[in-house]
Design an enzyme around this catalytic site. Sequence first.
Site, short mmCIF file in Angstrom:
data_model
loop_
_atom_site.label_atom_id
_atom_site.label_comp_id
_atom_site.label_asym_id
_atom_site.label_seq_id
_atom_site.Cartn_x
_atom_site.Cartn_y
_atom_site.Cartn_z
N GLU A 127 -0.76 6.47 -10.72
CA GLU A 127 -0.05 5.20 -10.96
C GLU A 127 0.36 4.95 -12.41
O GLU A 127 0.16 3.86 -12.94
CB GLU A 127 -0.90 4.03 -10.47
CG GLU A 127 -1.27 4.13 -9.01
CD GLU A 127 -2.02 2.91 -8.48
OE1 GLU A 127 -2.46 2.07 -9.29
OE2 GLU A 127 -2.15 2.80 -7.25
N ASN A 169 0.00 11.21 -8.65
CA ASN A 169 -0.07 10.36 -7.45
C ASN A 169 0.41 8.95 -7.79
O ASN A 169 0.04 8.40 -8.83
CB ASN A 169 -1.54 10.31 -6.99
CG ASN A 169 -1.75 9.71 -5.62
OD1 ASN A 169 -1.15 10.18 -4.65
ND2 ASN A 169 -2.59 8.70 -5.51
N HIS A 206 1.65 3.18 0.97
CA HIS A 206 1.13 1.90 1.48
C HIS A 206 2.34 1.06 1.89
O HIS A 206 3.06 0.53 1.03
CB HIS A 206 0.33 1.17 0.41
CG HIS A 206 -0.90 1.90 -0.03
ND1 HIS A 206 -1.97 2.13 0.80
CD2 HIS A 206 -1.23 2.47 -1.22
CE1 HIS A 206 -2.91 2.79 0.14
NE2 HIS A 206 -2.48 3.02 -1.08
N GLU A 235 -2.26 8.24 0.88
CA GLU A 235 -3.04 7.02 1.15
C GLU A 235 -2.36 6.18 2.23
O GLU A 235 -2.27 4.95 2.14
CB GLU A 235 -3.18 6.18 -0.13
CG GLU A 235 -3.79 6.94 -1.29
CD GLU A 235 -4.00 6.11 -2.55
OE1 GLU A 235 -3.89 4.87 -2.49
OE2 GLU A 235 -4.28 6.72 -3.60
N ASP A 237 -1.05 3.86 4.93
CA ASP A 237 -1.34 2.77 5.85
C ASP A 237 -0.07 1.95 6.03
O ASP A 237 0.78 1.90 5.14
CB ASP A 237 -2.54 1.90 5.43
CG ASP A 237 -2.51 1.38 4.01
OD1 ASP A 237 -1.42 1.31 3.40
OD2 ASP A 237 -3.57 1.00 3.49
C1 XIL Z 1 -8.53 0.92 -3.42
C2 XIL Z 1 -9.74 0.95 -2.52
O1 XIL Z 1 -9.32 1.19 -1.19
C3 XIL Z 1 -10.48 -0.35 -2.61
O2 XIL Z 1 -11.73 -0.27 -1.91
C4 XIL Z 1 -10.75 -0.73 -4.07
O3 XIL Z 1 -11.31 -2.02 -4.13
C5 XIL Z 1 -9.46 -0.68 -4.89
O4 XIL Z 1 -8.87 0.59 -4.74
N1 XIL Z 1 -4.11 3.00 -4.86
C6 XIL Z 1 -5.10 3.93 -5.05
C7 XIL Z 1 -6.43 3.75 -4.43
O5 XIL Z 1 -4.83 4.99 -5.65
O6 XIL Z 1 -7.47 4.26 -5.23
C8 XIL Z 1 -6.69 2.30 -4.14
O7 XIL Z 1 -7.92 2.21 -3.42
C9 XIL Z 1 -5.55 1.70 -3.35
C10 XIL Z 1 -4.27 1.76 -4.14
#
Ligand code: XIL
Length: 302
Positions: A127, A169, A206, A235, A237
């Site tokens: 990020e 990422n 996401h 990641e 969802d």
């Molecule tokens: C999130 C986790 O799922 C949570 O449990 C935590 O509180 C915050 O981080 N981007 C990422 C992940 O790269 O590491 C994040 O994970 C979600 C967004």
Amino acid sequence: ADTLAAAAQQSGRYFGTAVAANKLGDGTYVNILNREFDMVTAENEMKMDALEPNQNQFSYGTADRIVNQAIGQGKRVRGHALAWHMQQPGWMQNMGGTQLRNAMLNHITQVATYYRGKIYAWDVVNEAFADGNSGGRRDSNLQRTGNDWIEAAFRAARSADPNAKLCYNDYNTDNWSHAKTQGVYNMVRDFKSRGVPIDCVGFQAHFNSGNPVPSNYHTTLQNFADLGVDVQITELDIEGSGSSQAQQFQGVTQACLAVARCTGITVWGIRDSDSWRASGTPLLFDGSGNKKQAYNSVLSAL
Ligand code: XIL
């Protein structure tokens, strides 16, 4: 094939999930984990604050529970994440300049050395790009150590674990026409042209109504792959339910399958109740561990 992992393996890919160490005692959770997935990402346990709570004192116990469970079950592990502006330990948050640069590089060297040989791919930097229309870097304490901090991070990771794939990422990099996507693309192209060691780009994916699966997703993944890197959905969802959600999950799966260098998909949790999102039902299993329509649509697309 009748599991996500077995179906993904048919085309040489993997299907992974985020795992939380404190759920490894939950029978339903572990049952689905062992049955369906062949790649694991620690949801929080391998982040900087978890692994280096005090400077130069490393704490691997909780992360190792996840890594050892995964390897014991024949699964592989994505390391997440070596350098990030969030979830930094308190001691690091207010550091700057050379002190911070050296602390970051030491963290990467120590952690990647400790896990050498056990990690399929590391999210080396997470990020680092800004949202909005600039296409540039996000402001952060790490960025303020100098624009070359990302390549320095990748070089340190390569030295420590030469056989792990090294990934950049990020999120909201799915739509090819977005400035952030272009910014990351230009960095990867520059890294490849100058020999900075980068092997892969992770797309967090996401999605929700404000950030839907773009219709040009396949184009984005293919364009990055054409730079000579693997791409992965890291990641996934998707907010929603029923057939609309199932269709979007299927679209993401098809986009990956259509790109030879898209090597796998990871969902960010197992059951809806395991999701990091405060509300909603963005995953493939319901709160009781039943397969959702979205599960079936992914399985049939693999
Ligand atoms: C999130 C986790 O799922 C949570 O449990 C935590 O509180 C915050 O981080 N981007 C990422 C992940 O790269 O590491 C994040 O994970 C979600 C967004």
